[in-house]
Design a protein around this motif. Structure first.
Motif: not given
Ligand SMILES: NC(=O)C1=CN([C@@H]2O[C@H](COP(=O)(O)OP(=O)(O)OC[C@H]3O[C@@H](n4cnc5c(N)ncnc54)[C@H](O)[C@@H]3O)[C@@H](O)[C@H]2O)C=CC1
Ligand SMILES: O=C(O)[C@@H]1CCC=N1
Length: 256
Positions: A3-5, A8, A12, A15-16, A26, A28, A60, A62
């Motif tokens: 998953v890429t967020v 941050c 964010g 979520v990370v 993950v 970020a 994601v 954010a």
């Protein structure tokens, strides 16, 4: 699952960390080095969005609502990737028009960091499996029609702030009554957590639960009388209404 967020900051990063807790790979992504430095060591960190999304099943977004457009324009997603906007006021159509990935709109909250988040979600053809899995691991979610996202934003996105406000009022009253601030904070936080656990596990209505705490002639009825006479629920309802209206306004103002 990878998953890429992107983005941050307050949301964010929560979520990370929630995803890291559950063993996700993950990536970020943030333009600000300090935001990336503040994240856990196990997280892959990348400033370039194009590189950050490579190989991720879920992206994601954010960032602040006004930055969602430029961010979506800064990477190419393919139709095998899900692109979920976690931003307030940004419509599903706005995301859909700016990505080749499957667009999803989510309203999360800060409790993702502790896997106690709840989210409202809308998507074109049901919630994609990748999003369902991630939101289950971050806490829970409900699927709603898009026209309900503004009220959901007010209830569960802004909601933690309203709850913190109520908690502060109760903690301060405890301190005024002579409790140590830390002890009062502990008592209040666990009381909210415990009350939430009752609501989630007990079949009684909220009114029935209030009655269950109110012993006849006891202490709680006195407090409840004050709350009911001053209609203390009203300001909370008004706060939710104001947040909902602002969500609509941002969408209109920024054409999101
Ligand atoms: N803070 C909250 O409790 C909640 C926030 N949201 C939504 O989450 C989004 C972010 O809000 P916050 O985290 O509070 O904001 P924030 O300002 O704390 O974080 C935004 C982050 O995005 C980064 N950023 C800005 N432009 C970027 C770019 N082009 N590429 C990569 N990163 C970039 C900033 O450096 C910053 O770290 C908003 O759309 C908000 O509506 C949703 C629910 C709850
Ligand atoms: O205040 C905001 O606009 C964001 C969205 C919900 C919570 N924080």
């Amino acid at each position: 699952m990878k998953v890429t967020v992107i983005g941050c900051g307050n949301l964010g990063s929560a979520v990370v960390e929630g995803l890291v807790n559950k063993g996700y790979d993950v990536v970020a992504c943030d333009k600000d080095e300090e935001a990336l430095d503040a994240l856990s060591d196990g997280v892959m960190k990348e400033k370039d969005a194009g590189k950050a999304v490579e190989g991720s099943e879920l992206v994601v977004v954010a960032v602040k609502p006004e930055v969602v457009g430029p961010v979506l324009g800064s990477f190419d997603a393919d139709d095998g990737q899900v692109v979920a906007s976690f931003a307030a006021a940004v419509s599903l159509g706005y995301v859909r028009e700016r990505t080749d990935g499957r667009a999803v709109r989510v309203m999360p909250n800060l409790a993702g960091e502790y896997n106690e988040m709840t989210a409202a979600v809308c998507a074109d053809d049901g919630v994609p499996d990748e999003v369902a899995r991630v939101l289950d691991d971050l806490g829970s979610y409900v699927e709603v029609d898009e026209e309900l996202m503004d009220i959901a934003t007010a209830v569960n996105g802004s909601g933690p702030a309203f709850v913190f406000y109520a908690m502060k009022a109760m903690r301060d009253a405890g301190v005024e009554g002579g409790l140590d601030e830390e002890d009062a904070g502990t008592l209040v936080a666990q009381t909210f957590r415990g009350a939430a656990a009752i609501v989630q596990n007990d079949e009684r209505s909220l009114d029935e639960l209030i009655d269950a705490v109110c012993s006849p002639g006891g202490t709680t009825v006195e407090g409840m009388e004050v709350l009911r006479e001053s209609d203390a629920g009203r300001p909370f309802a008004d706060a939710v209404g104001a947040a909902e209206r602002r969500s609509v306004e941002i969408t209109e103002e920024l054409d999101l």
